[in-house]
Design a protein around this motif. Structure first.
Motif, short mmCIF file in Angstrom:
data_model
loop_
_atom_site.label_atom_id
_atom_site.label_comp_id
_atom_site.label_asym_id
_atom_site.label_seq_id
_atom_site.Cartn_x
_atom_site.Cartn_y
_atom_site.Cartn_z
N LEU A 220 23.50 8.11 48.43
CA LEU A 220 22.57 7.58 47.61
C LEU A 220 23.15 6.38 46.91
O LEU A 220 22.84 5.36 46.68
CB LEU A 220 21.91 8.63 46.71
CG LEU A 220 20.70 9.36 47.68
CD1 LEU A 220 20.37 10.47 46.74
CD2 LEU A 220 19.62 8.70 47.98
N TYR A 221 24.25 6.85 46.15
CA TYR A 221 25.25 5.77 45.27
C TYR A 221 25.54 4.59 46.36
O TYR A 221 25.42 3.43 45.82
CB TYR A 221 26.23 6.60 44.84
CG TYR A 221 26.09 7.49 43.91
CD1 TYR A 221 25.24 7.03 42.54
CD2 TYR A 221 26.77 8.59 43.70
CE1 TYR A 221 25.11 7.74 41.61
CE2 TYR A 221 26.49 9.52 42.40
CZ TYR A 221 25.62 9.19 41.48
OH TYR A 221 25.30 10.00 40.60
N ARG B 8 25.16 13.96 50.23
CA ARG B 8 23.84 13.33 50.07
C ARG B 8 24.06 12.35 48.72
O ARG B 8 23.71 11.09 48.82
CB ARG B 8 22.75 14.08 49.71
CG ARG B 8 21.54 13.46 49.81
CD ARG B 8 20.19 14.55 49.30
NE ARG B 8 20.49 14.29 47.96
CZ ARG B 8 19.77 15.02 47.09
NH1 ARG B 8 18.55 15.97 47.79
NH2 ARG B 8 19.56 14.90 45.91
N ASN B 9 24.54 12.59 47.90
CA ASN B 9 24.52 11.80 46.58
C ASN B 9 25.78 10.46 46.93
O ASN B 9 25.37 9.62 46.15
CB ASN B 9 25.15 12.65 45.21
CG ASN B 9 24.09 13.51 44.82
OD1 ASN B 9 23.03 13.42 44.87
ND2 ASN B 9 24.56 14.37 43.78
N LYS B 10 26.69 10.80 47.44
CA LYS B 10 27.44 9.85 47.79
C LYS B 10 26.76 8.59 48.82
O LYS B 10 26.92 7.46 48.43
CB LYS B 10 28.74 10.24 48.63
CG LYS B 10 29.69 10.86 47.85
CD LYS B 10 30.86 11.30 48.62
CE LYS B 10 31.96 11.88 47.66
NZ LYS B 10 33.20 12.36 48.66
N LEU C 170 24.90 18.37 48.97
CA LEU C 170 24.55 17.47 47.85
C LEU C 170 25.39 16.52 47.43
O LEU C 170 25.08 15.46 47.18
CB LEU C 170 23.97 18.37 46.68
CG LEU C 170 22.76 19.34 46.95
CD1 LEU C 170 22.70 20.47 45.54
CD2 LEU C 170 21.59 18.65 47.36
N VAL C 171 26.63 16.80 47.44
CA VAL C 171 27.76 15.96 47.04
C VAL C 171 27.69 14.68 48.06
O VAL C 171 27.81 13.40 47.53
CB VAL C 171 29.00 16.54 46.76
CG1 VAL C 171 30.23 15.62 46.87
CG2 VAL C 171 29.15 17.34 45.68
N ASN D 274 26.57 22.89 47.59
CA ASN D 274 26.87 21.91 46.74
C ASN D 274 27.59 20.53 47.47
O ASN D 274 27.44 19.60 47.05
CB ASN D 274 27.73 22.43 45.61
CG ASN D 274 27.00 23.37 44.58
OD1 ASN D 274 25.96 23.33 44.54
ND2 ASN D 274 27.85 24.22 43.74
#
Length: 98
Positions: free
Chosen positions: A53-54, A49-51, A46-47, A43
């Motif tokens: 991407l944002y 990676r999401n940061k 993934l957090v 997790n």
């Protein structure tokens, strides 16, 4: 008195058996704890990676520079009246003659 002691001892053995080998036993708990630790690590990745991407989408929404950079890197596009040079490294080792 010995009968009561024997009965209590049998109960103790049954409870110990359930504690170590039954459903929701100590080994089950330890395995679940390891699974939770692995999932937390996944997790966290993934957090991160999401940061990224944002941040990427924010750059694309706000600036033309990010769009231009992506077009250059991913699509190989160049501007009008611009010359493109590709430098290919020479991986050949010098030949030795015998």
């Amino acid at each position: 008195m010995r009968v009561i002691t024997a009965i209590l001892f049998v109960f103790l053995l049954l409870l110990q058996h359930r504690l170590w080998f039954g459903k929701n036993s100590v080994p089950d708990y330890l395995a679940l704890e390891a699974d939770v630790a692995r999932q937390k690590e996944t997790n966290e990745k993934l957090v991160q990676r999401n940061k990224l991407l944002y941040a990427d989408t924010d750059d694309l929404k706000l600036g033309v520079e990010a769009i231009e950079e992506r077009a250059r890197n991913e699509l190989g596009m160049i501007k009008e009246n611009e010359t493109f040079f590709r430098i290919i490294p020479n991986d050949n080792k010098p030949r030795t003659t015998k």
